[in-house]
Design a protein around this motif. Sequence first.
Motif, PDB file in Angstrom:
ATOM      1  N   LEU A  80       1.274  -1.186  -0.046  1.00  0.00           N
ATOM      2  CA  LEU A  80      -0.011  -0.012  -0.304  1.00  0.00           C
ATOM      3  C   LEU A  80       0.780   1.294  -0.016  1.00  0.00           C
ATOM      4  CD1 LEU A  80      -2.729   1.577   0.189  1.00  0.00           C
ATOM      5  CD2 LEU A  80      -2.144   1.412   2.961  1.00  0.00           C
ATOM      6  N   PHE A  84       2.504   5.142  -3.230  1.00  0.00           N
ATOM      7  CA  PHE A  84       1.907   6.007  -3.608  1.00  0.00           C
ATOM      8  C   PHE A  84       3.472   6.317  -3.934  1.00  0.00           C
ATOM      9  CE2 PHE A  84      -1.184   5.366  -0.274  1.00  0.00           C
ATOM     10  CZ  PHE A  84      -2.531   5.803  -0.870  1.00  0.00           C
ATOM     11  N   ILE A 109      -4.424  11.982  -8.359  1.00  0.00           N
ATOM     12  CA  ILE A 109      -4.045  11.517  -7.199  1.00  0.00           C
ATOM     13  C   ILE A 109      -5.601  10.955  -6.931  1.00  0.00           C
ATOM     14  CG2 ILE A 109      -5.589  13.810  -6.183  1.00  0.00           C
ATOM     15  CD1 ILE A 109      -2.570  11.861  -4.628  1.00  0.00           C
ATOM     16  N   ILE A 110      -6.174  10.541  -7.308  1.00  0.00           N
ATOM     17  CA  ILE A 110      -7.592  10.201  -7.070  1.00  0.00           C
ATOM     18  C   ILE A 110      -7.463   8.596  -8.000  1.00  0.00           C
ATOM     19  CG2 ILE A 110     -10.247   9.696  -7.179  1.00  0.00           C
ATOM     20  CD1 ILE A 110     -10.324  12.515  -7.728  1.00  0.00           C
ATOM     21  N   SER A 112      -4.057   7.064  -8.778  1.00  0.00           N
ATOM     22  CA  SER A 112      -3.189   6.807  -8.042  1.00  0.00           C
ATOM     23  C   SER A 112      -3.633   6.260  -6.924  1.00  0.00           C
ATOM     24  CB  SER A 112      -2.235   7.790  -7.241  1.00  0.00           C
ATOM     25  OG  SER A 112      -1.003   6.892  -6.474  1.00  0.00           O
ATOM     26  N   THR A 113      -4.305   6.536  -5.996  1.00  0.00           N
ATOM     27  CA  THR A 113      -4.602   6.238  -4.658  1.00  0.00           C
ATOM     28  C   THR A 113      -5.592   4.748  -4.588  1.00  0.00           C
ATOM     29  OG1 THR A 113      -5.289   8.387  -4.167  1.00  0.00           O
ATOM     30  CG2 THR A 113      -6.864   6.197  -2.576  1.00  0.00           C
ATOM     31  N   ALA A 116      -3.676   2.170  -6.134  1.00  0.00           N
ATOM     32  CA  ALA A 116      -2.758   1.947  -4.354  1.00  0.00           C
ATOM     33  C   ALA A 116      -3.585   0.665  -3.073  1.00  0.00           C
ATOM     34  CB  ALA A 116      -2.597   2.819  -3.386  1.00  0.00           C
ATOM     35  N   ALA A 117      -5.100   0.990  -3.790  1.00  0.00           N
ATOM     36  CA  ALA A 117      -5.734   0.007  -2.600  1.00  0.00           C
ATOM     37  C   ALA A 117      -6.010  -1.405  -3.754  1.00  0.00           C
ATOM     38  CB  ALA A 117      -7.013   0.705  -3.139  1.00  0.00           C
TER      39      ALA A 117
END
Length: 224
Positions: A80, A84, A109-110, A112-113, A116-117
């Motif tokens: 996780l 980032f 960023i959205i 990428s997040t 990440a999840a």
Amino acid sequence: MISYAVKAFSQVFQPEYRAIFWKSIGLTIALLAVIWIVLQGIVAQFVTLPYPWLEGVLSVLTGVGTFIGLGFLIGPASALFVAFYQDDIAEIVERNDYPQDGKGKALPIITSTILAAKFMGVILLGNLLALILLLVPGVNLIAFFVVNGYLLGREFFEFAAMRFMSIEEAKAFRKAHGGRVFIAGLFVAALMAVPILNLITPIFATILLMHIFKMLRKRQLMTV
């Protein structure tokens, strides 16, 4: 393919990548420590036993159980945090190995997040699958490598491709080269199966699939 895997493995230990690894491990340990403290506090707050010695036994058992459970979460949690830093890892690969190709575009960023999840989920699924399949003789290793080879190859390759393509183009490009991507994923799955070394899996996978993407992209452009 083997040469790219060897190259990616050696690059993980270079200073630029190593710095990212230690950052992710530090954040992982901090997160797991918080989870440990919270779980211990919950047990102490809500579980009351009639004898002090039983509370002592429960405390020990809870501590051991929590330690084992958190050990299982180290891989997914580190994945996780590494996620980032994925754009940073990709930029290092592009700058050091492919300076003539120019720099890819960092993901929003959205996006990428969300990735990440997804990466954490894939690593968690892989670790859980490995744990379950240990109990199934004959199919455990085969199933582990097939499932994780596909999932890991797909996710990390599409990340690399999305730095230079739209999401739809990245998915189509991955499907067009599904065999090679799957083989690359098998190398990642093999590393994930090795205790301790599995902590570097996300960094290794990002580097390796960047190399594979660059190789396949170059071939595609040469045929146009």
